[in-house]
Design a protein around this motif. Sequence first.
Motif, PDB file in Angstrom:
ATOM      1  N   ASP A  30       0.771  -1.160   0.085  1.00 16.81           N
ATOM      2  CA  ASP A  30      -0.012   0.046  -0.213  1.00 16.81           C
ATOM      3  C   ASP A  30       0.713   1.188  -0.026  1.00 16.81           C
ATOM      4  O   ASP A  30       0.205   2.302  -0.097  1.00 16.81           O
ATOM      5  N   LEU A  31       2.091   1.006  -0.260  1.00 23.56           N
ATOM      6  CA  LEU A  31       3.052   2.220  -0.193  1.00 23.56           C
ATOM      7  C   LEU A  31       4.379   1.919  -1.320  1.00 23.56           C
ATOM      8  O   LEU A  31       4.827   0.899  -1.263  1.00 23.56           O
ATOM      9  N   CYS A  32       4.309   2.912  -1.960  1.00 25.64           N
ATOM     10  CA  CYS A  32       5.501   2.720  -2.822  1.00 25.64           C
ATOM     11  C   CYS A  32       6.527   3.945  -3.231  1.00 25.64           C
ATOM     12  O   CYS A  32       5.862   5.188  -3.259  1.00 25.64           O
ATOM     13  N   ILE A  33       7.607   3.707  -3.200  1.00 24.67           N
ATOM     14  CA  ILE A  33       8.332   4.956  -3.494  1.00 24.67           C
ATOM     15  C   ILE A  33       9.271   4.354  -4.858  1.00 24.67           C
ATOM     16  O   ILE A  33       9.874   3.382  -4.949  1.00 24.67           O
ATOM     17  N   TYR A  34       9.376   5.561  -5.882  1.00 25.53           N
ATOM     18  CA  TYR A  34       9.909   5.075  -7.052  1.00 25.53           C
ATOM     19  C   TYR A  34      10.556   6.252  -7.720  1.00 25.53           C
ATOM     20  O   TYR A  34      10.395   7.684  -7.251  1.00 25.53           O
ATOM     21  N   ASN A  35      11.343   6.265  -8.581  1.00 24.38           N
ATOM     22  CA  ASN A  35      12.452   6.904  -9.230  1.00 24.38           C
ATOM     23  C   ASN A  35      11.697   7.491 -10.516  1.00 24.38           C
ATOM     24  O   ASN A  35      10.751   6.668 -11.324  1.00 24.38           O
ATOM     25  N   LYS A  36      11.399   8.967 -10.797  1.00 24.20           N
ATOM     26  CA  LYS A  36      10.763   9.296 -11.915  1.00 24.20           C
ATOM     27  C   LYS A  36      11.557  10.783 -12.553  1.00 24.20           C
ATOM     28  O   LYS A  36      12.112  11.442 -11.770  1.00 24.20           O
ATOM     29  N   THR A  37      11.449  10.677 -13.784  1.00 25.37           N
ATOM     30  CA  THR A  37      12.294  11.757 -14.428  1.00 25.37           C
ATOM     31  C   THR A  37      11.344  13.083 -14.468  1.00 25.37           C
ATOM     32  O   THR A  37      10.160  12.898 -14.830  1.00 25.37           O
ATOM     33  N   VAL A  38      11.825  13.879 -13.716  1.00 27.06           N
ATOM     34  CA  VAL A  38      10.977  15.488 -13.764  1.00 27.06           C
ATOM     35  C   VAL A  38      11.576  16.462 -14.696  1.00 27.06           C
ATOM     36  O   VAL A  38      10.956  17.134 -14.951  1.00 27.06           O
ATOM     37  N   ALA A  39      12.703  16.444 -15.460  1.00 22.74           N
ATOM     38  CA  ALA A  39      13.310  17.235 -16.265  1.00 22.74           C
ATOM     39  C   ALA A  39      14.477  16.492 -16.847  1.00 22.74           C
ATOM     40  O   ALA A  39      14.890  15.427 -16.668  1.00 22.74           O
ATOM     41  N   LYS A  40      14.815  17.217 -18.026  1.00 23.44           N
ATOM     42  CA  LYS A  40      16.092  16.575 -18.735  1.00 23.44           C
ATOM     43  C   LYS A  40      17.324  16.211 -17.622  1.00 23.44           C
ATOM     44  O   LYS A  40      17.693  17.152 -17.201  1.00 23.44           O
ATOM     45  N   ASP A  41      17.835  14.914 -17.716  1.00 24.16           N
ATOM     46  CA  ASP A  41      18.861  14.722 -16.854  1.00 24.16           C
ATOM     47  C   ASP A  41      18.578  15.035 -15.303  1.00 24.16           C
ATOM     48  O   ASP A  41      19.734  15.146 -14.510  1.00 24.16           O
ATOM     49  N   SER A  42      17.443  14.922 -14.828  1.00 30.14           N
ATOM     50  CA  SER A  42      16.964  14.989 -13.580  1.00 30.14           C
ATOM     51  C   SER A  42      15.828  14.300 -13.147  1.00 30.14           C
ATOM     52  O   SER A  42      14.949  14.085 -13.758  1.00 30.14           O
ATOM     53  N   THR A  43      16.062  13.476 -11.917  1.00 30.64           N
ATOM     54  CA  THR A  43      14.693  12.544 -11.543  1.00 30.64           C
ATOM     55  C   THR A  43      14.983  12.703 -10.150  1.00 30.64           C
ATOM     56  O   THR A  43      15.811  13.379  -9.305  1.00 30.64           O
ATOM     57  N   ILE A  62       9.129  13.858  -3.616  1.00 31.37           N
ATOM     58  CA  ILE A  62       9.999  13.778  -2.261  1.00 31.37           C
ATOM     59  C   ILE A  62      11.024  15.195  -2.561  1.00 31.37           C
ATOM     60  O   ILE A  62      12.331  14.867  -2.810  1.00 31.37           O
ATOM     61  N   GLU A  63      10.712  16.155  -2.397  1.00 33.24           N
ATOM     62  CA  GLU A  63      11.129  17.587  -2.749  1.00 33.24           C
ATOM     63  C   GLU A  63      12.470  17.740  -1.786  1.00 33.24           C
ATOM     64  O   GLU A  63      13.224  18.925  -2.085  1.00 33.24           O
ATOM     65  N   GLU A  64      12.259  17.380  -0.545  1.00 37.94           N
ATOM     66  CA  GLU A  64      13.233  17.568   0.540  1.00 37.94           C
ATOM     67  C   GLU A  64      14.851  17.080   0.037  1.00 37.94           C
ATOM     68  O   GLU A  64      15.715  17.783   0.536  1.00 37.94           O
ATOM     69  N   PHE A  65      14.878  16.582  -1.005  1.00 41.97           N
ATOM     70  CA  PHE A  65      16.225  16.101  -1.611  1.00 41.97           C
ATOM     71  C   PHE A  65      16.511  16.498  -2.865  1.00 41.97           C
ATOM     72  O   PHE A  65      17.500  16.616  -3.280  1.00 41.97           O
ATOM     73  N   ALA A  66      15.618  17.667  -3.219  1.00 39.17           N
ATOM     74  CA  ALA A  66      15.942  18.082  -4.527  1.00 39.17           C
ATOM     75  C   ALA A  66      16.993  19.116  -4.946  1.00 39.17           C
ATOM     76  O   ALA A  66      17.818  19.138  -5.625  1.00 39.17           O
ATOM     77  N   ASP A  67      17.328  20.060  -3.573  1.00 35.25           N
ATOM     78  CA  ASP A  67      18.216  21.029  -3.849  1.00 35.25           C
ATOM     79  C   ASP A  67      19.535  20.505  -3.615  1.00 35.25           C
ATOM     80  O   ASP A  67      20.414  20.840  -4.674  1.00 35.25           O
ATOM     81  N   ASP A  68      19.865  19.464  -2.798  1.00 36.04           N
ATOM     82  CA  ASP A  68      21.334  19.047  -2.620  1.00 36.04           C
ATOM     83  C   ASP A  68      21.795  17.706  -3.526  1.00 36.04           C
ATOM     84  O   ASP A  68      22.930  17.376  -3.518  1.00 36.04           O
ATOM     85  N   PHE A  69      20.707  17.173  -4.003  1.00 33.79           N
ATOM     86  CA  PHE A  69      20.724  15.715  -4.455  1.00 33.79           C
ATOM     87  C   PHE A  69      20.817  15.522  -5.977  1.00 33.79           C
ATOM     88  O   PHE A  69      19.618  16.197  -6.327  1.00 33.79           O
ATOM     89  N   LYS A  70      21.290  14.912  -6.720  1.00 36.23           N
ATOM     90  CA  LYS A  70      21.294  14.637  -8.170  1.00 36.23           C
ATOM     91  C   LYS A  70      20.986  13.172  -8.370  1.00 36.23           C
ATOM     92  O   LYS A  70      21.720  12.265  -7.859  1.00 36.23           O
ATOM     93  N   ASP A  71      20.015  13.094  -9.418  1.00 40.71           N
ATOM     94  CA  ASP A  71      19.723  11.517  -9.742  1.00 40.71           C
ATOM     95  C   ASP A  71      19.476  10.523  -8.687  1.00 40.71           C
ATOM     96  O   ASP A  71      20.001   9.558  -8.528  1.00 40.71           O
ATOM     97  N   VAL A  72      18.172  11.042  -7.691  1.00 40.50           N
ATOM     98  CA  VAL A  72      17.890  10.393  -6.769  1.00 40.50           C
ATOM     99  C   VAL A  72      17.441   9.143  -6.881  1.00 40.50           C
ATOM    100  O   VAL A  72      16.484   9.217  -7.900  1.00 40.50           O
TER     101      VAL A  72
END
Length: 377
Positions: free
Chosen positions: A105-118, A136-146
């Motif tokens: 009942d809970l899924c965490i997945y990787n998704k492309t949101v922009a070119k070369d950015s997930t 999970i935007e908490e990781f957006a600023d400091d992390f790349k390709d999560v």
Amino acid sequence: MKARTRYFIILCSLLSLAAQPSDAQVKGRQKPKPAQKQNALAVADFYPSAAKLMVIDSVVVDKENFAKHIPLRKEYGQIGKYTDIFNSATQTSHTSSAFLNGFDDLCIYNKTVAKDSTLLFMAEKIGNEWKAGRAIEEFADDFKDVDYPYLMPDGVTLYFSAINKKNGFGKRDIFISRLNTETQTFYKPENLGLPYNSEFNDYMCVVDDIDSLGWLVTDRHQESGKVCIYTFIPSDERWSDDENISEEKLKSVATLRSIKDTQYDRKLLDESLRRMNTHTSSDKARHGFRFVINDDAVYTDINDFKSDTARGLFLKLMQLNDRQADIEKKLPTLRKGYRSKGKGVDRKTILKMEEDLENIMIQKKNLEKKIRNAENL
């Protein structure tokens, strides 16, 4: 102090000159980038803080399908590609890996949101319908390709892999974060450090805290397209706590250069190897059981449990069942050997195993009572 400083500067300059390659060495290959040198030095700085992991096995597999080589319990969830977990042919939005929890009942997945950015997304299933995932935007600023998420059964502790130039060792590193259950946001992630991470790509960390086993996926020292999966014993200890460890061995265990160097306790190693070898077969036996909750409810699958507390206690009960089965399998042979004499069977060993068996039965009875109480609340 000034003399020592001057000596250190001169020594570093000499070492730097000695390390410069000749024209013949440079020809045909690129010079290493300054950032790579800094990362290599950073790794060495962290040798003393390396976690005291004991590696009990390793296997090299194809990177594209490494998830199927990690024997994660079904009640812990599923790891792998999003398309495989959900039997979907759509790869336009969900591009890479995913984790589905044991309750489905809970899924965490990787998704492309922009070119070369997930980013990682988290979605919940209400009833029979999956709701839209939250980034999970908490990781957006400091992390790349999560990517490569794994959520522990506690529903709070999240492992993932990402590129972080400020707090990384070079390429991909594995990080850990925890969910704030009140705000449903994640706290600032922490780098797992050595030997989980390295100057190479470190993809995934999976931990089974019931069997005290873990799996680390990395491409360190591997050819292109391959990864190594290390099976290890989780530990909160640090190698620096060992006052007798040499600098050379510290470097070895901090970089997993030698599996043998990490194996500091033979008894613990043997016990863990036994758990590892029975892990897959015992996992299959965990489904199809019958556990009576009350006069109106009999559970036959781990997902039948409504209470997280009851579910965790039941996993401990299954572990006790495994230990009981192992002792009951060995005891007849030991007793027969003792009766026939001359086979080097220690009577104290038999008595100790019989005592352990009796204690297991008492623990099981108490656990069963606690499980029913937790589920009947």
